[in-house]
Design an enzyme around this catalytic site. Structure first.
Site, PDB file in Angstrom:
ATOM      1  N   CYS A   3       5.530 -16.169 -16.632  1.00  0.00           N
ATOM      2  CA  CYS A   3       6.070 -16.954 -18.127  1.00  0.00           C
ATOM      3  C   CYS A   3       6.256 -16.600 -19.193  1.00  0.00           C
ATOM      4  CB  CYS A   3       4.500 -18.108 -18.696  1.00  0.00           C
ATOM      5  SG  CYS A   3       4.123 -18.969 -17.126  1.00  0.00           S
ATOM      6  N   ARG A  33      11.571 -12.172 -16.411  1.00  0.00           N
ATOM      7  CA  ARG A  33       9.674 -12.745 -16.268  1.00  0.00           C
ATOM      8  C   ARG A  33       9.689 -13.385 -14.810  1.00  0.00           C
ATOM      9  NH1 ARG A  33       7.545 -11.255 -20.535  1.00  0.00           N
ATOM     10  NH2 ARG A  33       5.757 -12.800 -20.371  1.00  0.00           N
ATOM     11  N   TRP A  81       5.692 -19.940 -14.310  1.00  0.00           N
ATOM     12  CA  TRP A  81       5.649 -19.301 -13.040  1.00  0.00           C
ATOM     13  C   TRP A  81       4.070 -20.398 -12.712  1.00  0.00           C
ATOM     14  CZ3 TRP A  81       3.180 -16.009 -10.214  1.00  0.00           C
ATOM     15  CH2 TRP A  81       3.941 -15.283  -9.202  1.00  0.00           C
ATOM     16  N   ASN A 107       1.128 -19.985 -21.282  1.00  0.00           N
ATOM     17  CA  ASN A 107       0.690 -19.140 -20.708  1.00  0.00           C
ATOM     18  C   ASN A 107      -0.317 -17.837 -20.177  1.00  0.00           C
ATOM     19  OD1 ASN A 107       1.005 -15.911 -19.703  1.00  0.00           O
ATOM     20  ND2 ASN A 107       1.803 -14.942 -20.986  1.00  0.00           N
ATOM     21  N   GLY A 108      -1.155 -17.999 -18.479  1.00  0.00           N
ATOM     22  CA  GLY A 108      -2.251 -18.135 -18.360  1.00  0.00           C
ATOM     23  C   GLY A 108      -3.400 -19.126 -18.125  1.00  0.00           C
ATOM     24  N   GLU A 492      -2.171   3.147   1.773  1.00  0.00           N
ATOM     25  CA  GLU A 492      -2.054   2.809   0.863  1.00  0.00           C
ATOM     26  C   GLU A 492      -1.258   3.944  -0.490  1.00  0.00           C
ATOM     27  OE1 GLU A 492      -0.639  -0.200   0.082  1.00  0.00           O
ATOM     28  OE2 GLU A 492      -0.476  -0.657  -2.274  1.00  0.00           O
ATOM     29  N   LYS A 496       2.932   3.966  -0.985  1.00  0.00           N
ATOM     30  CA  LYS A 496       3.253   4.323  -1.539  1.00  0.00           C
ATOM     31  C   LYS A 496       4.627   5.036  -2.060  1.00  0.00           C
ATOM     32  CE  LYS A 496       2.621   0.775  -2.989  1.00  0.00           C
ATOM     33  NZ  LYS A 496       2.752  -0.222  -2.506  1.00  0.00           N
ATOM     34  N   GLU A 499       7.348   4.777   0.316  1.00  0.00           N
ATOM     35  CA  GLU A 499       8.541   3.741  -0.047  1.00  0.00           C
ATOM     36  C   GLU A 499       9.870   3.909  -1.127  1.00  0.00           C
ATOM     37  OE1 GLU A 499       7.164  -0.411   0.135  1.00  0.00           O
ATOM     38  OE2 GLU A 499       5.976   1.153  -1.603  1.00  0.00           O
ATOM     39  N   HIS A 515      -8.781  16.186  14.929  1.00  0.00           N
ATOM     40  CA  HIS A 515      -7.221  15.713  16.321  1.00  0.00           C
ATOM     41  C   HIS A 515      -6.294  15.939  15.987  1.00  0.00           C
ATOM     42  CE1 HIS A 515     -11.843  15.448  17.698  1.00  0.00           C
ATOM     43  NE2 HIS A 515     -12.106  14.617  16.304  1.00  0.00           N
ATOM     44  N   LYS A 614      11.990  -7.245  -1.148  1.00  0.00           N
ATOM     45  CA  LYS A 614      10.624  -7.371  -1.823  1.00  0.00           C
ATOM     46  C   LYS A 614      10.050  -8.324  -0.855  1.00  0.00           C
ATOM     47  CE  LYS A 614       7.466  -8.010  -4.844  1.00  0.00           C
ATOM     48  NZ  LYS A 614       6.766  -6.438  -5.056  1.00  0.00           N
TER      49      LYS A 614
HETATM   50  C1  G6P Z   1       7.562  -5.799   2.357  1.00  0.00           C
HETATM   51  C2  G6P Z   1       7.604  -5.036   0.884  1.00  0.00           C
HETATM   52  C3  G6P Z   1       6.396  -4.809   0.482  1.00  0.00           C
HETATM   53  C4  G6P Z   1       4.982  -6.242   1.199  1.00  0.00           C
HETATM   54  C5  G6P Z   1       5.454  -6.456   2.420  1.00  0.00           C
HETATM   55  C6  G6P Z   1       4.078  -7.607   2.573  1.00  0.00           C
HETATM   56  O1  G6P Z   1       8.039  -4.708   3.303  1.00  0.00           O
HETATM   57  O2  G6P Z   1       8.342  -4.067   0.542  1.00  0.00           O
HETATM   58  O3  G6P Z   1       6.074  -4.320  -0.854  1.00  0.00           O
HETATM   59  O4  G6P Z   1       3.283  -5.683   0.666  1.00  0.00           O
HETATM   60  O5  G6P Z   1       6.269  -6.454   2.164  1.00  0.00           O
HETATM   61  O6  G6P Z   1       4.629  -8.342   1.560  1.00  0.00           O
HETATM   62  P1  G6P Z   1       3.751  -9.693   1.008  1.00  0.00           P
HETATM   63  O7  G6P Z   1       4.586 -10.357   0.174  1.00  0.00           O
HETATM   64  O8  G6P Z   1       3.062 -10.838   2.900  1.00  0.00           O
HETATM   65  O9  G6P Z   1       2.582  -9.277   0.982  1.00  0.00           O
END
Ligand code: G6P
Length: 619
Positions: A3, A33, A81, A107-108, A492, A496, A499, A515, A614
């Site tokens: 927000c 935002r 939001w 906000n919060g 993860e 990162k 990506e 292995h 995204k």
């Molecule tokens: C896309 C994004 C990732 C995300 C994945 C799942 O591949 O680039 O960053 O983790 O989708 O998205 P979600 O909105 O389902 O968490």
């Protein structure tokens, strides 16, 4: 974070345009935002409170409500939001009291809003929205009824609030003031000439003034065109007293461009979002108590839990499955959403399927939820976006409160997913008796400490990861190795780096690395270990040795009391020793920073990696 807030108070016509227009322009600056609704409230020149608000984007809402038609000297505005109650006209801010004389934007999350709301309803107050915010104007009204002056009533109301918040309020009974309060959520003051400002980000008022004061947690006060008052609550001889804060030395001149300011001074959204994690986690933890209990009760009666997610959300599902097993004794299995159909074939009534998705729109996860529903399982959405497709189609929805995430690489949504699901595991374990009281209280305590631990980890490791990135940037490959909870965190970390830094990064169970994967390891090949618990550390030592013997550049993220690991690896990243439920979120922070800085050092744009989106709504 979540927000955008603006409050303006001016004398005469210094703004040179109707106040409604100034509020709209400020809200436009806060658009970055992310939001789904817009609104403003002002005290017009006749002393009446005017409130206009609606679901939708600013330009569309402006065309509908006509900001330019309204003028006055005191006003507040808000981009919402959704966190409590879906986006709608009635849930948009500002919210008002019964008499329509007080307006509040927030906000919060007000953690204890349910109990406050019930007490206010008993006093005869009427509520029209589903938001937590609406309790605030009614509380102020209630204290005014009891004889308190508006600012005193505002402070009395704030004293009752628990949670994370930034609040602004106006009141026709004291029409030149904008009241404000900050706890965890950001709020800054702007000092102008015959006008003062309060906003969630200085970008909102940069065209009026660059003299800024960043408020601190617990600060409450008001602005008038000529005066700025900041106070904080202190306890003297056991009694709460409001004392004035001398903020003069804290007022700074900022020389940000609007573009810099719109990312809060950060170069990229991803870095801003990494830094927002303490707020995001505090908000998520504040709301978890209320949101997960119903689900935890259900989980005490089920046989099997399947957790489906894609990308980062799959890694959160993996962490959560391990935590549900460990803390609640449940049979839980993480699956990649696009592979879920092969695992869902034996799912039936009595099973629970969680669809984990920050956006709530990922088609593979939605499909898994639909399939699970068809087979009679109870479906649960875990999302960051209220009312998105997966929550809409699931039987139950619980939400992370990370605020909008704009960078393509998920950061704050991952740590909040892990934390929310960790909380759920603990609650389930408490309710089904699997978890002892003492272990539960230690684990909950670690979650409460998590926002500060994350803040501290960012401060401690940002520079170190930036220099490690210089070593990483020219390497074509890297392995990320872990066991137990260290494995999904390794996955993860690898994702990162892949990506946004375009480095071929592979995650493997550390024990499996001999292995096959080890065939590639030669002098300088990076292997990055993530160790969450002492047990994992004990088992992983031999794997570190194996990599070291082949000249690998060994890096490890691990609890600092594991001295053997510290001795073995070339680059130790020593983390605070904390319960695994909190470490599962905390220990990803160095990985986020490493990926970010490697991307930047390679001259790439971490916010917009090639070929990625995204939100993925295609199979
Ligand atoms: C896309 C994004 C990732 C995300 C994945 C799942 O591949 O680039 O960053 O983790 O989708 O998205 P979600 O909105 O389902 O968490």
């Amino acid at each position: 974070m979540v927000c955008g807030i603006i409050g303006i108070t001016s004398s005469e016509d210094v703004l040179d345009k109707p106040l409604g227009v100034s509020l709209k322009e400020a809200l436009k600056k806060l658009e970055y935002r992310g939001y789904d609704s817009v609104g403003f409230a002002l005290i017009d020149k006749a002393g009446r409170l005017v409130v206009r608000k609606s679901k939708g984007m600013i330009d569309a809402v402006a065309a509908k409500v006509g900001f330019e038609l309204f003028d006055g000297y005191t006003g507040i505005g808000h981009t919402r939001w959704a966190t409590h109650g879906p986006p709608s006209d009635v849930n948009s801010h500002p919210h008002t009291d019964c008499s329509g004389k007080i307006a509040v934007a927030h906000n919060g999350i007000i953690e204890n809003y349910m109990e406050l709301k019930e007490a206010l309803i008993d006093e005869g107050h009427t509520f029209i929205s589903e938001t937590d915010t609406e309790v605030i104007p009614h509380l102020i009204e209630e204290f005014e009824k009891k004889g308190f002056k508006p600012y005193e009533a505002f402070k009395k109301a704030v004293e009752l609030l628990r949670g994370a918040y930034a609040i602004v309020a106006i009141d026709v009974n004291d029409p030149r003031k904008v009241f404000f309060a900050r706890n965890t959520s950001p709020l800054v003051l702007g000092f102008g000439v015959k006008a003062n400002f309060v906003a969630s980000d200085a970008v909102a008022f940069l065209n009026f003034t660059r003299r800024v004061l960043a408020l601190r947690d617990g600060e409450v006060g008001y602005i008038t065109p000529e005066e700025v008052v900041v106070e904080r609550l202190e306890f003297r001889e056991g009694r709460p007293v409001w004392v004035a804060v001398d903020f003069t030395s804290r007022v700074k001149n900022i020389d940000w461009t609007v573009e810099m300011a719109s990312k809060g001074g950060f170069k990229h959204f991803m870095l801003k979002e990494i830094h927002e994690q303490p707020y995001a986690l505090a908000s998520t933890i504040a709301s978890a108590a209320e949101s997960v209990d119903k689900l935890a009760k259900i989980l005490t009666r089920v046989d099997r839990v399947l957790l489906a997610g894609a990308g980062t959300s799959y890694h959160a599902a993996y962490v959560a499955a391990l935590l549900l097993r460990k803390y609640a004794g449940l049979w839980a299995l993480p699956v990649v959403s696009s592979e879920a159909q092969w695992w869902l074939s034996t799912v039936k009534e009595g099973d629970v399927v969680l669809g984990i998705s920050q956006s709530g729109e990922t088609i593979d996860t939605l499909k898994a939820v639909r399939e699970a529903k068809k087979r009679g399982a109870l479906t649960v959405a875990v999302s960051n976006v209220i009312d998105s497709a997966i929550p809409r189609e699931s039987d139950i929805a619980i939400y992370t409160k990370a605020g909008p995430e704009i960078g393509v690489a998920a950061t704050k949504t991952f740590t909040t997913q892990v934390t929310l699901l960790g909380y759920l595991s603990l609650r389930t374990g408490v309710l089904n008796g699997f978890l002892s009281e003492s272990e539960a209280s230690e684990a909950f305590k670690s979650l409460r400490e998590l926002p500060n631990l994350v803040r501290h980890a960012i401060n401690t490791y940002e520079a170190k990861m930036a220099s490690l990135a210089v070593e990483m940037k020219d390497r074509p490959n890297a392995y990320f190795l872990g066991r137990g909870l260290g494995l999904p965190l390794s996955m993860e970390g690898a994702l990162k780096l892949k990506e946004i830094a375009y480095i071929h990064a592979e995650a493997y169970p550390a024990g499996e690395s001999k292995h096959g994967p080890i065939a590639l390891v030669e002098e300088g090949f990076p292997t990055i270990f993530t160790i969450v618990t002492a047990d994992e550390g004990e088992l992983i030592k031999s794997n570190v040795e194996e990599m070291r013997a082949r000249g690998s550049l060994t890096i490890a993220v691990f609890p600092k009391n594991l001295e053997d690991i510290a001795r073995l690896v070339k680059t130790p990243i020593k983390m605070p020793v904390v319960k695994d439920v909190a470490a599962s979120a905390l220990y990803i922070v160095p990985h986020q920073l490493l990926a970010y800085y490697t991307s930047v050092k390679k001259g790439l744009d971490p916010d917009k990696p090639r070929n990625l989106a995204k939100t993925v709504t295609v199979f």
